[in-house]
Design an enzyme around this catalytic site. Structure first.
Site, PDB file in Angstrom:
ATOM      1  N   GLU A 169      -5.382   9.212  18.174  1.00 53.53           N
ATOM      2  CA  GLU A 169      -5.948  10.554  18.320  1.00 53.53           C
ATOM      3  C   GLU A 169      -6.923  10.862  17.180  1.00 53.53           C
ATOM      4  O   GLU A 169      -8.000  11.416  17.394  1.00 53.53           O
ATOM      5  CB  GLU A 169      -4.820  11.599  18.347  1.00 53.53           C
ATOM      6  CG  GLU A 169      -4.000  11.579  19.634  1.00 53.53           C
ATOM      7  CD  GLU A 169      -3.058  10.382  19.759  1.00 53.53           C
ATOM      8  OE1 GLU A 169      -2.805   9.695  18.737  1.00 53.53           O
ATOM      9  OE2 GLU A 169      -2.579  10.107  20.869  1.00 53.53           O
ATOM     10  N   GLN A 213       0.843  -1.196   0.000  1.00 52.80           N
ATOM     11  CA  GLN A 213       0.000   0.000   0.000  1.00 52.80           C
ATOM     12  C   GLN A 213       0.880   1.248   0.000  1.00 52.80           C
ATOM     13  O   GLN A 213       1.608   1.482   0.960  1.00 52.80           O
ATOM     14  CB  GLN A 213      -0.868  -0.048   1.263  1.00 52.80           C
ATOM     15  CG  GLN A 213      -1.815   1.094   1.435  1.00 52.80           C
ATOM     16  CD  GLN A 213      -2.398   1.125   2.840  1.00 52.80           C
ATOM     17  OE1 GLN A 213      -1.767   0.699   3.807  1.00 52.80           O
ATOM     18  NE2 GLN A 213      -3.598   1.625   2.976  1.00 52.80           N
ATOM     19  N   SER A 236       0.937   6.474   2.848  1.00 57.40           N
ATOM     20  CA  SER A 236       1.580   7.451   3.736  1.00 57.40           C
ATOM     21  C   SER A 236       2.839   8.031   3.102  1.00 57.40           C
ATOM     22  O   SER A 236       3.537   7.357   2.347  1.00 57.40           O
ATOM     23  CB  SER A 236       1.959   6.792   5.059  1.00 57.40           C
ATOM     24  OG  SER A 236       0.824   6.395   5.765  1.00 57.40           O
ATOM     25  N   GLU A 278      -8.923  -1.427   6.297  1.00 61.35           N
ATOM     26  CA  GLU A 278      -7.680  -1.579   7.051  1.00 61.35           C
ATOM     27  C   GLU A 278      -7.968  -1.564   8.546  1.00 61.35           C
ATOM     28  O   GLU A 278      -7.481  -2.403   9.299  1.00 61.35           O
ATOM     29  CB  GLU A 278      -6.715  -0.449   6.701  1.00 61.35           C
ATOM     30  CG  GLU A 278      -5.436  -0.497   7.526  1.00 61.35           C
ATOM     31  CD  GLU A 278      -4.426   0.563   7.133  1.00 61.35           C
ATOM     32  OE1 GLU A 278      -4.852   1.642   6.697  1.00 61.35           O
ATOM     33  OE2 GLU A 278      -3.225   0.308   7.285  1.00 61.35           O
TER      34      GLU A 278
END
Lengths: 393, 389
Positions: free
Chosen positions: A363, A112, A115, A230
């Site tokens: 978060e 993948q 990021s 995911e």
């Protein structure tokens, strides 16, 4: 045919025609896919039968009882858990025909490419560029935290195709050939000592337009399918009691009376209870999905999974006393599997630190729960109507 | 529909049914509708300062009108022949409304205790409790954990003498089930005992002192310990559902308030520090739901596997673990939910007129009821073989 009895019969007939003991593994898996017994909830012709997802367990139980080989799902988790549902949802008929079978059999491993060093929690701010060149796209940029990139034949990739639009709107989703000469994979060493992840550098990588998934500029929406799957696959593994991180700690406690203290006992029991309740919550979630009542509970499972793994493995290092000062091996390695619970206590303690970062930080997930489940006001957005190229970076 | 699937067979063995059936959801709607009409927060608050803290009219409707007091009792014994799963749904709704009715005391703990007894006396009482004609209360302190040896009174010549304190809902009782020093369990009419309300932390489930001065007693079973243990185990397991309903109310009300309340020219619920606290609370409530459903389902299966005529509770079965897990988890979540609700309501949360204090007081008292979380963790240490040093 698509009820439990029909599927059991179909599986038995398949096993009779392809006896596992006499059929080479690759042939067996290929035939299983063609028979629609790979993932029964997929459509016919694509490894499935259009049956309810919950009935896969019937097929798996029959195959397991017959000693049939599986497709080593842990090795191809990104393909199965993320690429496949996205291909199914957004792929053309040609793409689905071309990619799903070797993905499922494990012949082609997927990774993948999402990021980036400058786009973590704010993934939509990604800067890898894809520029159209005739019937190809030319891609330049850098991706990071890419599991399995060193093993992968294909990647799901999101890249910026229009920097003049606000960030969410200028992204397109591609299927990237990892053998392209412009793809360079470098191991990225982690705090555990090993390199489970990679950095991937993309230099003038050429992707045919036929390997675009979804419309140009619609990549963010396509990526949501990948990301939701995911999070489910990270938090949603089915476990027996003591099946997760608590297992080794409980075993050590039982086998090593010399290590027991009152403080550790209280903390162990508290975490044991929390682990058991988290397991039951996962089980309840699966029952809801099987009964066709999907709830918002799934968004939260990864949060508990991450916190519990960290607290339990932290306790385990303390429980070991003097042995807790040791570490099994700092050698730089490139493992084939992502393994949260393997090796020793020190590894588990360090590896689980990633659980609250990978697949969405805790978060960000708390924000998602607060906004989408509880309906609380969204975070103030200063980037919504600004062209990507004008964002602060 | 998954009504009858109490055990699913799979590669990991039987799994509990953790969902709600359509019938259970219908039951929930009926109870919630009734409580919305008859058990508003302001009325509950006003009642706490009256001389009748229990809502007899509401109890009559629940028990007699809707037949909910007899859920755990077989139809042949005068009940509804349902299970702990349905009783748990009723308790979720009663918890959500902090309803001042003796449901957990009478329809669960006393009823389950009687189910472990044999003979005409027990059968007669069971039918009365199931129909709602009488409220029964097990005369042991509310803080007694299942398996703990409760304080007892003296038995002599068919009469009881002694004093018990901290007995929940005793003021509403028509009949008391009393363990005595001779090891047997007795029934005593409330009129034959002196019941003195104690000033209680929990205004909606007050405790009382029960004094016997030669009170006439009918023997129910020679094995008080087994019957009491079974009653308290069911109470502890289903208390988790009450705590779930309570926590759910606290979360829902606080989210609603923080969407409306504005400070610094924006809704307070938009501040990330508060969003994260509420998301965390939601997550714990989701977990509590799984733990509570698991306990209710395990109790339902356990009863099926051990009918009263075969001697009551099997020792150390799966329900013991499920109940201990639920109680070790539930109390801290319910207390935190009420404490967070108070804090996040700001100044109004500290006032007598706002109902959040009723929930805080119930949650804190519930954290002691039928054994603290710590007591249940100790029980687990035995049950799952993680012994103390």
């Amino acid at each position: 045919m698509t009820d439990a009895a029909g599927l059991r019969r179909r599986t038995q007939e398949f096993l009779a025609a392809h006896p596992p003991a006499e059929t080479p593994r690759a042939d067996f898996l290929s035939a299983r896919f063609d028979a629609g017994l790979a993932w029964v909830h997929f459509p016919e012709g694509l490894g499935g039968l259009g049956a309810p997802r919950s009935l896969q367990a019937v097929v798996d139980a029959e195959l397991e009882a017959a000693g049939a080989p599986d497709n080593d799902p842990r090795r191809i988790g990104i393909g199965l858990g993320m690429a496949a549902p996205t291909l199914l949802g957004f792929g053309t008929e040609e793409q689905k025909k071309r990619f799903l079978k070797p993905l499922w059999t494990g012949e082609e491993v997927w990774c993948q490419l999402f990021s980036e060093p400058g786009a973590g929690s704010d993934l939509a701010a990604l800067g890898t560029r894809a520029v159209r060149d005739g019937d190809h796209w030319v891609v330049n940029g850098q991706k990071v935290w890419t599991s399995s990139a060193h093993l992968a034949r294909w990647a799901i990739l999101i890249a910026r195709t229009d920097p003049d639009l606000p960030k969410h709107r200028g992204i397109t989703y591609f299927l990237c050939d990892m053998t392209d000469p412009g793809v360079e994979v470098r191991p990225l060493r982690q705090i555990t000592g090993e390199a489970e992840f990679n950095e991937v550098f993309l230099t003038d990588v050429r992707i045919p337009d036929a390997h675009r998934l979804g419309e140009v500029g619609d990549g963010w929406r396509v990526a949501q399918t990948t990301l939701m799957n995911e999070r489910v696959s990270i938090g949603g593994m089915r476990l027996p009691r003591e099946g997760g991180m608590i297992g080794p700690v409980a075993r050590t406690w039982r086998e090593r009376p010399d290590l027991r203290t009152h403080d550790l006992h209280q903390r162990l029991l508290t975490l044991w209870v929390e682990a058991e309740v988290a397991r039951l919550t996962g089980e309840r979630l699966r029952q809801q999905l099987a009964a066709g009542q999907p709830g918002p509970e799934g968004s939260g499972m990864k949060l508990s999974f991450a916190r519990l793994n960290q607290e339990i493995s932290g306790l385990e290092v303390e429980l070991l006393g003097e042995e807790g000062l040791l570490y099994d091996d700092w050698t730089m390695r490139r493992p084939e599997l992502v393994d949260f619970t393997g090796r020793e206590a020190g590894y588990r303690y360090l590896r689980s630190k990633g659980n609250s970062i990978e697949g969405g930080t805790s978060e960000v997930l708390l924000n998602i729960v607060a906004e989408r489940v509880l309906g609380l006001p969204p975070e103030p957005r200063t980037d919504k109507d600004v062209a990507w190229k004008d964002l602060a970076r | 529909m998954s009504t009858t699937t109490t055990a699913r067979s799979g590669p990991l063995g039987a799994e509990p049914d953790l969902l709600y059936t359509e019938e259970e959801e219908a039951l929930r709607s009926a109870v919630r509708g009734l409580l919305a009409d008859r058990c508003a927060a302001a009325d509950v608050l006003a009642r706490t300062e009256s001389d009748r803290p229990h809502d007899r009219e509401l109890w009559k409707t629940l028990a007699d009108g809707m037949g909910l007091a007899g859920l755990l009792v077989p139809e042949s014994a005068g009940g509804q022949g349902a299970t702990h799963r349905e009783a748990a749904v009723v308790l979720e709704e009663l918890g959500r409304a902090v309803a001042p009715v003796p449901y957990l005391s009478s329809a669960v703990v006393a009823t389950e205790t009687l189910l472990a007894c044999e003979g005409e006396e027990a059968a007669g009482l069971l039918a009365q409790l199931a129909s709602g004609r009488a409220v029964g209360v097990l005369a042991v302190p509310l803080a007694t954990a299942p398996g703990a040896a409760p304080r007892t009174v003296r038995h002599e010549d068919g009469a009881l003498t002694g004093e018990l304190t901290g007995v929940a809902d005793a003021a509403a009782a028509d009949v008391l089930l009393v363990p005595a020093g001779d090891g047997a369990l007795y029934a005593v009419d409330a009129a034959d005992a002196v019941i003195t309300p104690q000033v209680s932390l929990d205004l909606t489930r007050p405790v009382a002192t029960v004094t016997f001065e030669g009170a006439r007693a009918r023997r129910l079973t020679p094995d008080a310990a087994g019957a009491v243990r079974r009653g308290l185990r069911a109470g502890a397991g289903l208390l988790a559902s009450e705590q779930l309903g309570l926590a759910d109310w606290c979360l829902t009300e606080t989210v609603r308030h923080l969407k409306e309340r504005k400070q610094f020219n924006r809704p307070v619920g938009g501040f990330q520090a508060l969003k994260h606290r509420l998301a965390q609370l939601w997550l714990e409530t989701v977990h509590l739901r799984a733990a509570a459903r698991n306990a209710a389902d395990a109790l339902a299966s356990s009863t099926l596997s051990a009918p009263p005529e075969q001697g009551g509770t099997p020792v150390g079965d799966g329900a013991d673990v499920a109940v201990a897990v639920a109680q070790a988890y539930a109390a801290p979540v319910a207390v935190r939910a009420a404490e967070e609700a108070l804090q996040l309501h700001g100044g109004i949360g500290m006032t007598w007129e706002h109902p959040v204090h009723l929930y805080l007081k119930r949650a804190k008292a519930d954290s002691l009821a039928y054994g603290t979380a710590g007591r249940h963790r100790e029980a687990l240490a035995e049950l799952v073989a993680l012994p103390a040093p």
